[in-house]
Structures are given as structure tokens and as C-alpha cells.
Design a protein around this motif. Sequence first.
Motif, mmCIF file in Angstrom:
data_model
loop_
_atom_site.group_PDB
_atom_site.id
_atom_site.type_symbol
_atom_site.label_atom_id
_atom_site.label_comp_id
_atom_site.label_asym_id
_atom_site.label_seq_id
_atom_site.Cartn_x
_atom_site.Cartn_y
_atom_site.Cartn_z
ATOM 1 N N ASN A 137 -6.597 4.694 17.676
ATOM 2 C CA ASN A 137 -7.031 3.373 17.198
ATOM 3 C C ASN A 137 -7.714 3.412 15.829
ATOM 4 N N PHE A 138 -7.857 4.610 15.249
ATOM 5 C CA PHE A 138 -8.435 4.678 13.907
ATOM 6 C C PHE A 138 -7.373 4.547 12.810
ATOM 7 N N ILE A 139 -6.114 4.705 13.188
ATOM 8 C CA ILE A 139 -5.040 4.483 12.221
ATOM 9 C C ILE A 139 -4.659 3.016 12.306
ATOM 10 N N ARG A 140 -5.315 2.220 11.531
ATOM 11 C CA ARG A 140 -5.056 0.781 11.556
ATOM 12 C C ARG A 140 -4.267 0.414 10.311
ATOM 13 N N ALA A 141 -3.033 -0.020 10.530
ATOM 14 C CA ALA A 141 -2.175 -0.364 9.394
ATOM 15 C C ALA A 141 -2.746 -1.535 8.606
ATOM 16 N N ASP A 142 -3.614 -2.323 9.241
ATOM 17 C CA ASP A 142 -4.084 -3.549 8.582
ATOM 18 C C ASP A 142 -5.417 -3.379 7.856
ATOM 19 N N ASN A 143 -5.992 -2.172 7.863
ATOM 20 C CA ASN A 143 -7.320 -2.021 7.256
ATOM 21 C C ASN A 143 -7.349 -0.834 6.280
ATOM 22 N N CYS A 144 -7.686 -1.128 5.038
ATOM 23 C CA CYS A 144 -7.619 -0.070 4.012
ATOM 24 C C CYS A 144 -8.604 1.063 4.271
ATOM 25 N N PHE A 145 -9.689 0.789 4.991
ATOM 26 C CA PHE A 145 -10.649 1.869 5.238
ATOM 27 C C PHE A 145 -10.059 2.988 6.100
ATOM 28 N N ALA A 146 -9.011 2.644 6.838
ATOM 29 C CA ALA A 146 -8.353 3.669 7.650
ATOM 30 C C ALA A 146 -7.746 4.762 6.773
ATOM 31 N N ASN A 147 -7.581 4.471 5.477
ATOM 32 C CA ASN A 147 -7.005 5.455 4.572
ATOM 33 C C ASN A 147 -7.848 6.736 4.518
ATOM 34 N N ASN A 148 -9.153 6.598 4.575
ATOM 35 C CA ASN A 148 -10.020 7.777 4.498
ATOM 36 C C ASN A 148 -9.897 8.632 5.758
ATOM 37 N N PHE A 149 -9.798 7.972 6.894
ATOM 38 C CA PHE A 149 -9.578 8.715 8.132
ATOM 39 C C PHE A 149 -8.220 9.426 8.073
ATOM 40 N N ALA A 150 -7.222 8.697 7.574
ATOM 41 C CA ALA A 150 -5.876 9.279 7.459
ATOM 42 C C ALA A 150 -5.894 10.521 6.564
ATOM 43 N N GLN A 151 -6.676 10.470 5.505
ATOM 44 C CA GLN A 151 -6.775 11.641 4.613
ATOM 45 C C GLN A 151 -7.312 12.850 5.382
ATOM 46 N N ALA A 152 -8.319 12.603 6.202
ATOM 47 C CA ALA A 152 -8.924 13.705 6.956
ATOM 48 C C ALA A 152 -7.897 14.316 7.923
ATOM 49 N N VAL A 153 -7.134 13.463 8.603
ATOM 50 C CA VAL A 153 -6.117 13.973 9.538
ATOM 51 C C VAL A 153 -5.043 14.761 8.780
ATOM 52 N N GLU A 154 -4.632 14.224 7.640
ATOM 53 C CA GLU A 154 -3.596 14.910 6.850
ATOM 54 C C GLU A 154 -4.032 16.305 6.434
ATOM 55 N N MET A 155 -5.324 16.432 6.117
ATOM 56 C CA MET A 155 -5.809 17.750 5.706
ATOM 57 C C MET A 155 -5.534 18.782 6.790
ATOM 58 N N MET A 195 0.833 -1.205 0.000
ATOM 59 C CA MET A 195 0.000 0.000 0.000
ATOM 60 C C MET A 195 0.863 1.247 0.000
ATOM 61 N N VAL A 196 0.344 2.305 -0.601
ATOM 62 C CA VAL A 196 0.943 3.642 -0.484
ATOM 63 C C VAL A 196 -0.211 4.609 -0.251
ATOM 64 N N GLY A 197 0.080 5.824 0.170
ATOM 65 C CA GLY A 197 -0.983 6.809 0.346
ATOM 66 C C GLY A 197 -1.035 7.359 1.756
ATOM 67 N N ALA A 198 -2.152 8.014 2.072
ATOM 68 C CA ALA A 198 -2.268 8.709 3.355
ATOM 69 C C ALA A 198 -2.038 7.760 4.529
ATOM 70 N N LEU A 199 -2.673 6.585 4.482
ATOM 71 C CA LEU A 199 -2.505 5.651 5.595
ATOM 72 C C LEU A 199 -1.044 5.209 5.717
ATOM 73 N N SER A 200 -0.439 4.882 4.587
ATOM 74 C CA SER A 200 0.958 4.440 4.626
ATOM 75 C C SER A 200 1.865 5.531 5.190
ATOM 76 N N ARG A 201 1.580 6.767 4.822
ATOM 77 C CA ARG A 201 2.391 7.878 5.351
ATOM 78 C C ARG A 201 2.243 7.968 6.864
ATOM 79 N N LEU A 202 1.010 7.846 7.334
ATOM 80 C CA LEU A 202 0.815 7.958 8.775
ATOM 81 C C LEU A 202 1.396 6.763 9.518
ATOM 82 N N VAL A 203 1.310 5.588 8.903
ATOM 83 C CA VAL A 203 1.890 4.399 9.537
ATOM 84 C C VAL A 203 3.406 4.570 9.666
#
Lengths: 424, 260
Positions: free
Chosen positions: A292-310, A265-273
Amino acid sequence: MKIEREIRNDHLARIEGKAGVVVEIGEKINARINVTEGPRFFEVLARNRKYEDVPSICSRICSFCSIPHKLTPIEAIENALSIEVSEQTKEIRNMLYFGNVVESHALHLLLFVLPDYLGFADAFSMAKNYQDLMKKGLLLKNFGAMVQEIIGKREIHPENPVVGGFGKLPEEKEIKKIIYGGKEAVRASIELVDFMVEYEYPSFMNMERNHLSIKPYSGYGVYGDEIVASDGNKFKINEYKNNIEERVIPYSFSKGSYYKNSPFMVGALSRLVNNGSLIDGSAKDLLNKYSNFIRADNCFANNFAQAVEMVYFIEKIVEIAEKIKIKKEEKAKGGKSGHGFAVTEAPRGILIYEVEIEDEIVKYMNVITPTAMFLPMMERDAENMARGMWNNGYRDVELIGKKVEMAIRAYDPCISCSVHAVKK
Amino acid sequence: MREKMKLKIGIYGLTSCYGCQLRMASVKDILEISNNFEIVCWKMMSSKGEIEQCDIAFVEGSVTTEKDEEEIKMIREKSKIVVAMGSCAIHGGVQGSLLGEDYKKIFKEVYGENSIDYKAKIGEPLKKYIKVDYNLPGCPPEENEVVYYLATFGMGTYPEEKDYPVCAECRRNGYPCLLIEKNEPCLGPIIVAGCNARCPAHNVACIGCRGALQHNVAWFDSLAITFKNRGINKEEIKKRMEIFCKQSEKIEEIIEKVFG
Ligand code: SF4
Ligand code: SF4
Ligand code: SF4
């Protein structure tokens, strides 16, 4: 093998570009993502042209991330020609790049993802019931667009950033506008994060996965020259071909990438991980609050990660804008020939450019885009979703199909981007 | 008074960067537009809708795959008016500049000996396959142009394409001329206006993203001839022009006229 069910969607809606998905549910569950967007051969387009013209061509790879597709080839060209840009140029480029990430994330969350979460077909129908949310989303989108308009001089495909610097530097009153708009946007982005935590990740999507991101030169930035993996490995950008392998997929115009023979994976979640510890400001507080919303094992966490990155990127834009005192300067110059690399963090993940220039003419270019990197992983998650639903007793093919689409959208795939790489 | 029937519009994308659609989606009054028109299909924005009967179809992108070809023909059949939106749809876009190259050879370079289940070709403009009623130029179009096109259709009339070059807007704004003062290969003289000379405004020579002028304008020759006088050579201008307009039927004519 007898196929019991087939889910087929020839044209996934609410993504950028054209792709379909086919899921076969039988003894085994198997998903294929068909990228049907035609190949545009950007590496061939760049060849035998003056290097100055090439970034304008590259930006047309993708509109949602036209800034990364402008600034990354510029950086690769500067690397090839030993052009050293000023600190001021770097800071202004950072602002521009961050503005794009903000707009891209806002568009993705607002127009593509939230209608899913809230059960609407699109943002238009969602807007009728969720006016406040829509307003916030548009405010964020417009803030990102304004930064790009002010610095790039056009929101999509800006021609102002050029090799060595900018055609025109932003004026003081424009910088003030960024500061002013940014303060309002920070508030809206924090509220959006609070909204995003309403959504629960389906646990059957949990799966061990490798995350690749850059190691930023500074802070949680988007520029670097080293790629790090969540397994602890790291490598310099000029080593990318030894670490990321691209394979042709017979049912897709896009290739898929593999790291150590596996999807990643790459992207917002990967950056936060990988780089979450580098975050500061309000985004850091949010990360602590919702760790606990930044879950490295679940792709849906990517959307949450995007919101935090903003939140992070808006605060950084304001911080740079408050500090910077623009002074007039000439564009930086360098040699005429050379071989260069660049890697940056586009909204959807790492973006790699390699370029060879001979006497001002581009002789070879190679691009690997985020979507071409995570495609095999996205396919796995489409499977995970179908399997999870099936094993939980769901038999409604349409419903399973919808959920599979949601899993795909969690990645924010950029199909236009994915199609074109040349082999050397 | 009886409420006027809302015009039905469809927004479609063939092979492209999706920038023209994004431009549409990010028009500031998009919610108002969605209230005033009935959007029958917009895949990028909505899970509902297929290619359906509509009054106006806005189509972005070039015809690059077999599927694109089928789609554009179906769109034509079902739409009263077809608008080619953006340089990809009008001239084939940057990807269209590969016309003349050996597709098989490039394909092999990218995908090796492998074959892919779908068929594709070098991107081509819509007009090679269907009759196009209007062109909405730009890469991407300007926001005010998108609104202008929608508004004219909404009022029951039609949009007029500009028949003068970027230079006209540049002169009107009083920007320094990059071609005359800096000898830069600015394509302003031969590119269709409408961007308000966006690039010369920030000191960057026009790269021609809006496409070649489709009309002959009297004073255009005299200004364009400046290329020659400035010692900028034909090949350089041609190569630059071709980035966005290789498949414009006017390009040879214009360049011949300029360089004589
Ligand atoms: S015309 Fe330009 S902005 Fe529009 S789709 Fe083509 S490349 Fe993108
Ligand atoms: S050549 Fe370029 S800079 Fe000169 S007037 Fe025309 S558009 Fe403006
Ligand atoms: S000045 Fe030229 S390159 Fe710039 S926006 Fe206008 S037509 Fe496009």
C-alpha cells in the motif's frame, strides 16, 4: 483577480541545479516552477563533431546521472551505426548503470529528502542526531560510487565506457570487491526501506496520473526500446515525437512535456507502477509487505519507490558480479552513418536520445530528459500541496512554502538536465 | 590554547552539471570537513544560508545567465578568496565551447519564436567577470585535490597549481603511450596534470577535461610536437581541445606552438 498570498522561493535548496517556485494563492491556486539554470545547448555542442567525442560531452549534462548521460548516447550511436556489442559488454554496462541508480537514489534520499522528513535543514545537522541512518546512507552511496569507479574508472563523468565497449574491463579482484560490498549494502538498503515507511503521504496530494516507463528488455532492467504508459498504451522509441510533445514555458529555460495533452510522471514510482511485477528477490518481498506504499496517485510514493529500487539494483549487481567471468575482447565495430534512437531508465525516469550520423560526424542530436518530462506534473503537485494546506486551514506562508518544496523534492528533479533541447 | 577560529567557506554553483559540488559532497571525509570549517552557504546541500561574508568561496559553473552574473559579483564582494572550481568555472566548460556562435540563432532553434522571461548567453568563465584567486581544475576535480585545497587554506597557506602536463604522470606510471603506439589524438601533452593520467590508465585517450596548461614547460614542446609527427592534424586537435578549453587564453598559443 486579487492575490491574497504569494509564496516565492527564487532558489530551491537541496536540489540539483537552479530553480525557483512561485505560488499564488487567491481565488485559484497557481504554481510556477521557474527553471533559471542557464541553457547549455548540448544538442548544438554535439553537432559537427566526431561521434566518439559526443558521449563525453553529453555526460556533462548532469553529474548525478552522468552514467545514463554517457551510456544512452552510446547506445543511440551504436543503434545508428549498427554496432552490436557483446553480451559481456551489456552485463557490465548494466552493473555500471545500476550502480549509478543506487548512488543517485542514496544521495537523494540521504542528503535531500530525509532531512525534510526529520525536520533538519541539511544532512550535516541530521547526522548529529541520526548517526546510524547517516552511516547506512553513506554506505549505500559509497557502494554505488565504488561500482562506478571500478567499471567507469571515475565516479562522476567516467571516460572508460566508449562506443563499442570499454577502454578497460574490470579485473577479477575488483569484481570480488563489488560482491563483497554489495552484500553489506543489501542489508543497509532493506533497513532504509523499513525506515521510509514511517512517513505518511498527505492524502490531498492524491490525483490520477499517467506514468511512463520503458518496457525493459529483461527483468526490471534499465534498457529497452519501447515505452509503456499506465493507461495501457505503448509505443516504440522511434515514435517518441508522436507521443511526447515538448512545449516552451515562458518562465522557464526548461521545456515541459505532455503525453496525450496532459502532464505525466516518470521515475522510480512510474517504473514500479508499470513494471513492479518484474521485480524479484528481497525487493519483491518488500513490495508485497508494503504494497500500500506504492500509490500510483501520490508523488510522495516516489521516495519509497526509490528505496525499494535500491534493494533490487544492489542485489542484481551482486548477481551479475557473481556470474560474470570477464574475458578479454575487442570493442565492437560498425558502419559510419545512420540514424539511431535509445531510451533508458535514468534514476529520475526515462531518458531519450536520438542521433543522426553522417560519415562519423554527428549531424543532429535530440535529448529529452526526465525532468523536462515531469516538470508540468511537478508543478501540479506544487499546486496540490499549496491547495491542500490552505484548505486544511494553514495560513503560514513559510510553512506552506516548505511543504511545496517537499513535494517538488519528492520528484528528485535534476534541473541541470532539464535545460537544452533543440527542435528539429 | 585558544581554539582556532574556523574558516568560513561558501560553496556556490552557477550554470553547470553540479558535478564539482557533488565531488565536494562526496569527499569521503565530508563530515569531518563540515566539522572543521564553517559552511556559511551551500544551496545544494542545505536549506539555510545565503551568499554571506566568508573567507573562501568555491564556485562551480559558468556565467550563463544574468542571474549568474549578479551572483558571482556578489560572491566576490563577500569573499576574501575566490576559487574557480572545475573546468566550467575556469574555462567556461563544455557549454563555453559555443563561444563565437550566434546566441540568438541557437536560442531560436531551441525555443522557436517564443521568449523566456530571463536573459542568458553562451557560458563564460568566472575570470571574465571577477578576479579569481585560485583555480581548482578538473571536470570534476579529484578528491585528493579538493582535500589538498581545503587543507592548505586551513593551514594558512595556499594551494599550488600544477605546471606540468598529464603526460608527466602517464610516463611516471609507465602506461603505454596511446599517441605514439596507437596514433590516438591524446591531449595529455597539453592538459594540466593532477588526474594521475586517469584515462590513458584505462586505454582511453585524454579528452582534455582538466583544461589547458597555463604554464610553459620546457619539455612540453618536444613531446607535444609528436602530434605533428604522428600525422594527427591541427584541426582535429584544435576541435578536441576546444571541447573543454575554447575560452582558455592559452589555447591558440599552445596549438600554434605544437603545430608551428
Ligand atoms: S567542471 Fe565538469 S564536473 Fe564541474 S560543473 Fe562543470 S561540467 Fe560539471
Ligand atoms: S600522449 Fe597520452 S598516452 Fe601518451 S604519454 Fe601523454 S598522456 Fe600518456
Ligand atoms: S586523462 Fe585527460 S580526460 Fe582523463 S581525467 Fe585526466 S585530464 Fe581528464
